[in-house]
Design an enzyme around this catalytic site. Structure first.
Site, short mmCIF file in Angstrom:
data_model
loop_
_atom_site.label_atom_id
_atom_site.label_comp_id
_atom_site.label_asym_id
_atom_site.label_seq_id
_atom_site.Cartn_x
_atom_site.Cartn_y
_atom_site.Cartn_z
N ARG A 1 0.07 -14.59 0.99
CA ARG A 1 -0.44 -14.57 2.37
C ARG A 1 -1.83 -15.22 2.49
O ARG A 1 -2.73 -14.89 1.73
CB ARG A 1 -0.47 -13.14 2.91
N THR B 1 -0.32 -4.81 9.56
CA THR B 1 -1.04 -5.11 10.80
C THR B 1 -1.28 -6.62 10.82
O THR B 1 -2.36 -7.08 10.45
CB THR B 1 -2.38 -4.35 10.88
N LYS C 1 -14.26 0.47 6.63
CA LYS C 1 -13.28 -0.37 5.94
C LYS C 1 -13.53 -1.86 6.21
O LYS C 1 -13.58 -2.70 5.30
CB LYS C 1 -11.87 0.03 6.39
N ARG D 1 -31.20 -7.03 -9.27
CA ARG D 1 -30.74 -6.76 -7.89
C ARG D 1 -29.97 -7.94 -7.29
O ARG D 1 -29.82 -8.03 -6.08
CB ARG D 1 -31.94 -6.39 -7.01
N HIS E 1 -30.70 -11.08 -12.81
CA HIS E 1 -31.71 -10.30 -12.09
C HIS E 1 -31.07 -8.94 -11.73
O HIS E 1 -29.93 -8.91 -11.30
CB HIS E 1 -32.12 -11.07 -10.82
N ILE F 1 0.83 -1.21 0.00
CA ILE F 1 0.00 0.00 0.00
C ILE F 1 0.86 1.26 0.00
O ILE F 1 0.65 2.19 -0.77
CB ILE F 1 -0.94 0.01 1.24
N TYR G 1 -2.62 -15.97 -3.42
CA TYR G 1 -4.01 -16.00 -2.92
C TYR G 1 -5.01 -15.68 -4.01
O TYR G 1 -6.20 -15.96 -3.85
CB TYR G 1 -4.18 -15.07 -1.71
N GLY H 1 -8.30 -16.05 0.42
CA GLY H 1 -6.99 -15.75 0.99
C GLY H 1 -6.72 -14.27 0.97
O GLY H 1 -7.62 -13.45 0.80
N CYS I 1 -6.62 -9.47 3.74
CA CYS I 1 -7.68 -8.51 4.05
C CYS I 1 -8.99 -9.21 4.32
O CYS I 1 -9.50 -9.23 5.43
CB CYS I 1 -7.83 -7.56 2.87
N ASP J 1 11.20 3.26 5.08
CA ASP J 1 10.98 1.88 5.50
C ASP J 1 12.20 1.42 6.26
O ASP J 1 13.32 1.79 5.91
CB ASP J 1 10.75 0.97 4.27
N1 SAJ Z 1 -12.48 -14.61 -4.27
C1 SAJ Z 1 -13.38 -15.65 -4.54
N2 SAJ Z 1 -14.49 -15.38 -5.30
C2 SAJ Z 1 -14.73 -14.13 -5.79
C3 SAJ Z 1 -13.84 -13.09 -5.49
C4 SAJ Z 1 -12.72 -13.36 -4.72
O1 SAJ Z 1 -13.19 -16.79 -4.13
O2 SAJ Z 1 -15.74 -13.97 -6.49
C5 SAJ Z 1 -11.28 -14.87 -3.44
C6 SAJ Z 1 -9.97 -14.53 -4.16
O3 SAJ Z 1 -9.56 -15.56 -4.99
C7 SAJ Z 1 -9.04 -14.30 -2.99
C8 SAJ Z 1 -9.96 -13.67 -1.94
O4 SAJ Z 1 -11.28 -13.99 -2.34
O5 SAJ Z 1 -8.53 -15.50 -2.47
C9 SAJ Z 1 -9.82 -12.16 -1.81
O6 SAJ Z 1 -9.59 -11.56 -3.09
P1 SAJ Z 1 -10.33 -10.25 -3.61
O7 SAJ Z 1 -9.89 -10.01 -4.99
O8 SAJ Z 1 -11.79 -10.36 -3.38
O9 SAJ Z 1 -9.87 -9.12 -2.59
P2 SAJ Z 1 -8.42 -8.61 -2.04
O10 SAJ Z 1 -8.20 -9.30 -0.73
O11 SAJ Z 1 -7.37 -8.73 -3.05
O12 SAJ Z 1 -8.74 -7.07 -1.80
C10 SAJ Z 1 -9.79 -6.68 -0.94
C11 SAJ Z 1 -10.62 -5.58 -1.61
N3 SAJ Z 1 -11.83 -5.34 -0.86
C12 SAJ Z 1 -13.05 -5.32 -1.44
O13 SAJ Z 1 -13.21 -5.52 -2.62
C13 SAJ Z 1 -14.21 -5.00 -0.56
C14 SAJ Z 1 -9.78 -4.31 -1.74
O14 SAJ Z 1 -10.57 -3.25 -2.26
C15 SAJ Z 1 -9.22 -3.91 -0.37
O15 SAJ Z 1 -8.40 -2.74 -0.47
C16 SAJ Z 1 -8.36 -5.06 0.13
O16 SAJ Z 1 -9.22 -6.21 0.27
C17 SAJ Z 1 -7.74 -4.67 1.45
O17 SAJ Z 1 -6.52 -4.43 1.48
O18 SAJ Z 1 -8.46 -4.57 2.46
#
Ligand code: SAJ
Length: 407
Positions: free
Chosen positions: A323, A81, A202, A242, A240, A11, A315, A253, A256, A30
């Site tokens: 991670r 964190t 957040k 909605r 749909h 970040i 991930y 993974g 976050c 850093d």
């Molecule tokens: N995943 C699924 N199915 C999906 C979407 C994701 O299984 O339909 C899995 C991914 O493969 C992965 C995990 O979920 O293992 C998380 O991936 P991600 O792409 O959904 O999200 P991150 O962790 O890379 O980033 C998220 C984001 N948060 C949201 O979209 C609400 C990002 O905007 C945040 O800044 C980030 O967390 C963070 O640092 O908090």
């Protein structure tokens, strides 16, 4: 206005570069000497679309990197964190350490912005007391704000510029001051609110996504039981106006989405059964994949586990971050159930993170009969033809060869 970004990871680095590219005077700090020296030598430190180009622009505008905290008008704290897997609590010691270091060098009236994701209440419980311990009066000697990062790995540079932001501050004037700095590069809406609301929003965003993915994963399990096509069902349901169900997968993974919901569960145990169950469903997916592998081996009369290969350690697709990855979660279970390591390959991970890890795709394929697609990297999407003849379990729904097994 001089800005100091503390913590040059996933970040902090893009944030420092983005601000510099938009003419803000930025120094990145850093404590990792090697990381700083790499950046000083003109190289970025992780793979991310558009990061190298941003780096070049920021260098032209004079961004600097150092291991020493410097005097600045505004500090952005973007340190890790980590969280404890068992207690589910975050470890705010890096944030506190960074804040304390800032108090050693900052001029009176500087603003300290925490970008690191923290569990709601962390700033009141830990950051304020740490600043006061250093003899500072908050609101006079030092002002604090919270601007949680929101960018998604894989599309960070675009989202940094275009996502909306939230800035929590103790008073409107400081909130507006921070907003002016972020407005230098952020084209999205910037909402100014109080710190607790910013912390909570957040964690709520990431929890929303976790719950939605858990729903998709639960549907995948239901559909498996009665041999229905979950992807087709989700595709139709999403027509749909909605409904917008996310995609099932081998688990959730990253640092976050698989972590933040636990903050709410930890603080409100009696009020979070939905959030907790969503987490448990997502955490159960690696084991579900393992069950699928077991069934496929039985069906195909294969009993040698070493003929099974996992494609992907990260991930998610096209990032190099491993991670909390579903593959690593799965391997923990394998160690429990089978005691024998599966073969592994990931084109995004050069370093050796696991035994039985291959660094060449063809060699990996030659050494296995069953390929489990754990991550949908572009590399495998673009070389599906190499998989013909293999038994494939595709947990990401990217392979459309005949006979492919799905979740
Ligand atoms: N995943 C699924 N199915 C999906 C979407 C994701 O299984 O339909 C899995 C991914 O493969 C992965 C995990 O979920 O293992 C998380 O991936 P991600 O792409 O959904 O999200 P991150 O962790 O890379 O980033 C998220 C984001 N948060 C949201 O979209 C609400 C990002 O905007 C945040 O800044 C980030 O967390 C963070 O640092 O908090």
């Amino acid at each position: 206005m001089k800005v100091c970004v503390v913590g040059l990871g996933y970040i902090g680095l893009p944030t420092a570069l983005m601000m510099a590219a938009y003419d803000v005077c930025v120094t990145g700090v850093d404590y990792n000497k090697q990381l700083v020296s790499t950046l000083q030598q003109g190289k970025t430190t992780f793979e991310e679309d558009g990061l190298d180009a941003l780096y070049t622009k920021a260098r032209e505008k004079g961004v600097e990197f150092t291991t020493e905290y410097i005097s600045a008008d505004l500090y952005i704290i973007a340190v890790p964190t980590p969280y404890d897997k068992f207690s589910k609590k975050i470890d705010s010691s890096y944030v506190i350490g960074a804040v304390k270091n800032v108090t050693q060098v900052c001029p009176k009236g500087a603003v300290l912005v925490i970008e690191s994701t923290v569990s709601p209440g962390t700033i009141d419980r830990y950051v304020r007391p740490a600043i006061e311990e250093c003899g500072f009066t908050i609101g006079e000697d030092l002002h604090i704000a919270h601007a949680p990062e929101r960018i998604i790995p894989g599309n960070m540079v675009y989202e940094l510029e275009n996502n909306s932001r939230v800035i929590g501050a103790d008073d409107e004037e400081i909130g507006q001051k921070v907003k002016t700095v972020y407005s230098s590069f952020c084209k999205g809406d910037i909402v100014v609110t109080d710190i607790r609301t910013a912390e909570m929003s957040k964690v709520v965003e990431n929890t929303f996504r976790d719950i939605n993915i858990a729903y998709a994963n639960e549907l995948a399990k239901i559909c498996r039981q009665d041999n229905m096509n979950v992807y087709e069902i989700i595709r139709i349901a999403n027509m749909h106006p909605r409904v917008n169900i996310l995609q099932p997968g081998p688990g959730v993974g990253g640092h976050c989405i698989s972590v933040d919901p636990w903050f709410l569960v930890g603080d409100y145990p009696g009020l979070t059964s939905l959030i907790r169950h969503a987490r448990l469903i997502n955490d159960s997916m690696p084991e579900f994949v393992l069950g699928r592998v077991h069934d496929i081996m039985k069906e195909r009369n294969i009993d040698d586990v070493s003929r099974v290969g996992l494609y992907g350690i990260t991930y998610k697709e096209d990032v190099d971050d491993t991670r909390e990855s579903p593959t690593l979660q799965l391997l923990e279970k394998v160690a429990l159930h089978l005691g024998s390591p599966l073969k592994i390959y990931d084109p995004m991970v050069d370093r050796d993170v696991l035994p039985e890890q291959y660094h060449d795709f063809d060699e990996f394929l030659n050494s296995v009969d069953i390929v489990v697609i754990m991550v949908a990297h572009s590399q495998i999407r673009n070389s599906m033809n190499k998989l013909s003849g293999k038994i494939i379990l595709d947990t990401r729904n990217i392979c459309h060869l005949p006979g492919v097994y799905k979740l």
